[in-house]
Design a protein around this motif. Structure first.
Motif, PDB file in Angstrom:
ATOM      1  N   THR A 180       0.831  -1.272  -0.033  1.00  0.00           N
ATOM      2  CA  THR A 180      -0.018   0.107  -0.003  1.00  0.00           C
ATOM      3  C   THR A 180       0.743   1.411   0.123  1.00  0.00           C
ATOM      4  O   THR A 180       0.564   2.135  -0.707  1.00  0.00           O
ATOM      5  N   ARG A 181       2.010   1.296   0.679  1.00  0.00           N
ATOM      6  CA  ARG A 181       2.863   2.261   0.818  1.00  0.00           C
ATOM      7  C   ARG A 181       3.472   2.668  -0.559  1.00  0.00           C
ATOM      8  O   ARG A 181       3.355   3.891  -1.013  1.00  0.00           O
ATOM      9  N   ALA A 182       3.917   1.573  -1.552  1.00  0.00           N
ATOM     10  CA  ALA A 182       4.122   1.934  -2.967  1.00  0.00           C
ATOM     11  C   ALA A 182       3.109   2.390  -3.934  1.00  0.00           C
ATOM     12  O   ALA A 182       3.321   3.069  -4.672  1.00  0.00           O
ATOM     13  N   ALA A 183       1.714   1.712  -3.785  1.00  0.00           N
ATOM     14  CA  ALA A 183       0.871   2.312  -4.349  1.00  0.00           C
ATOM     15  C   ALA A 183       0.637   3.768  -4.186  1.00  0.00           C
ATOM     16  O   ALA A 183       0.464   4.470  -4.923  1.00  0.00           O
ATOM     17  N   LYS A 184       0.558   4.102  -2.777  1.00  0.00           N
ATOM     18  CA  LYS A 184       0.418   5.584  -2.400  1.00  0.00           C
ATOM     19  C   LYS A 184       1.559   6.409  -3.224  1.00  0.00           C
ATOM     20  O   LYS A 184       1.156   7.449  -3.424  1.00  0.00           O
ATOM     21  N   ALA A 185       2.738   6.045  -2.959  1.00  0.00           N
ATOM     22  CA  ALA A 185       3.932   6.871  -3.490  1.00  0.00           C
ATOM     23  C   ALA A 185       3.674   6.830  -4.923  1.00  0.00           C
ATOM     24  O   ALA A 185       4.050   7.927  -5.637  1.00  0.00           O
ATOM     25  N   THR A 186       3.299   5.873  -5.650  1.00  0.00           N
ATOM     26  CA  THR A 186       2.999   5.986  -7.147  1.00  0.00           C
ATOM     27  C   THR A 186       2.191   7.089  -7.629  1.00  0.00           C
ATOM     28  O   THR A 186       2.524   7.760  -8.242  1.00  0.00           O
ATOM     29  N   PHE A 187       1.076   7.150  -6.995  1.00  0.00           N
ATOM     30  CA  PHE A 187       0.185   8.162  -6.981  1.00  0.00           C
ATOM     31  C   PHE A 187       0.748   9.385  -6.994  1.00  0.00           C
ATOM     32  O   PHE A 187       0.471  10.414  -7.688  1.00  0.00           O
ATOM     33  N   SER A 188       1.253   9.699  -5.712  1.00  0.00           N
ATOM     34  CA  SER A 188       1.839  10.958  -5.433  1.00  0.00           C
ATOM     35  C   SER A 188       2.798  11.491  -6.207  1.00  0.00           C
ATOM     36  O   SER A 188       2.850  12.564  -6.913  1.00  0.00           O
ATOM     37  N   HIS A 189       3.623  10.487  -6.860  1.00  0.00           N
ATOM     38  CA  HIS A 189       4.936  10.968  -7.454  1.00  0.00           C
ATOM     39  C   HIS A 189       4.420  11.205  -9.027  1.00  0.00           C
ATOM     40  O   HIS A 189       4.907  12.087  -9.854  1.00  0.00           O
ATOM     41  N   PHE A 190       3.420  10.352  -9.326  1.00  0.00           N
ATOM     42  CA  PHE A 190       2.598  10.558 -10.872  1.00  0.00           C
ATOM     43  C   PHE A 190       2.163  12.030 -10.725  1.00  0.00           C
ATOM     44  O   PHE A 190       2.519  12.736 -11.718  1.00  0.00           O
ATOM     45  N   GLU A 191       1.353  12.425  -9.852  1.00  0.00           N
ATOM     46  CA  GLU A 191       0.823  13.750  -9.671  1.00  0.00           C
ATOM     47  C   GLU A 191       1.766  14.776  -9.768  1.00  0.00           C
ATOM     48  O   GLU A 191       1.579  15.793 -10.475  1.00  0.00           O
ATOM     49  N   HIS A 192       2.908  14.786  -8.747  1.00  0.00           N
ATOM     50  CA  HIS A 192       4.029  15.623  -8.936  1.00  0.00           C
ATOM     51  C   HIS A 192       4.565  15.653 -10.405  1.00  0.00           C
ATOM     52  O   HIS A 192       4.963  16.978 -10.755  1.00  0.00           O
TER      53      HIS A 192
END
Length: 201
Positions: A180-192
């Motif tokens: 879940t941490r990696a999935a959340k990081a993927t969303f955050s990094h993609f948006e940034h």
């Protein structure tokens, strides 16, 4: 209380943990904006390429693609490249596109699974976006919108297969947290990244 009630399934954990980030990103994507024209769409697909290219490469190089999934069927990059070519970019222009350097950390199979969840989920959402791009810009799979329908008729099947794969994992609490941490990081990094490329609302 049953064990299932104590520990949500991996799919439930992923949905719950990423819901807020997912909605926030969707609201900022310009697909349903009146501003969506060919220029913005081209820049948007170039920005997608700039994120997917290094991310798919890292998944491949680290050989951390979850075992049991045929990742060769799930690579999106060649289709994105073909779309960009249809949209007027030659090989040199595609090679020169900026790529994201701030990627989610992928240091385990669990982390790779979290990243894959976001990438695979995007293929499902692409079905709605594909129809929108067809209506607004007149594009289809042969004219620059193949990425939005990357699995074609197999989209539903591949998503179900992926969910089944997640359902079959019995990772325990610590590993589930990694996913879940990696999935959340993927969303955050993609948006940034998309923000830095000035393609979001």
């Amino acid at each position: 209380m049953s064990p299932a009630a104590t520990h949500p399934s991996l799919i439930q954990a992923l949905r719950t943990e990423t819901a807020e980030l997912h909605v926030a990103l969707e609201k900022r994507l310009p697909f349903f904006s009146q501003r969506l024209d060919m220029d913005l769409y081209r820049r948007l697909m170039a920005a997608y390429y700039g994120f997917y290219q290094p991310l798919e490469q890292r998944l491949h190089v680290l050989a951390l693609v979850p075992t049991g999934l045929d990742q060769s069927l799930r690579v999106k990059l060649p289709v994105l490249r073909a779309d960009l070519a249809e949209l007027g970019l030659d090989e040199a222009a595609i090679e020169a596109l900026p790529t994201c350097q701030a990627l989610p950390r992928i240091d385990s199979r669990a982390a790779a699974l979290g990243v894959s969840y976001v990438l695979e989920g995007a293929t499902l959402g692409g079905q709605i976006l594909r129809r929108r791009v067809a209506e607004q810009l007149g594009l289809d799979a042969s004219s620059g919108a193949a990425f939005l329908n990357v699995y074609g008729e197999l989209t539903g099947r591949r998503w179900k297969d992926f969910l089944q794969y997640l359902d079959d994992r019995n990772l325990g609490e610590a590993r589930t947290l990694e996913v879940t941490r990696a999935a959340k990081a993927t969303f955050s990094h993609f948006e940034h990244w998309l923000d830095s490329q000035k393609v979001l609302l």
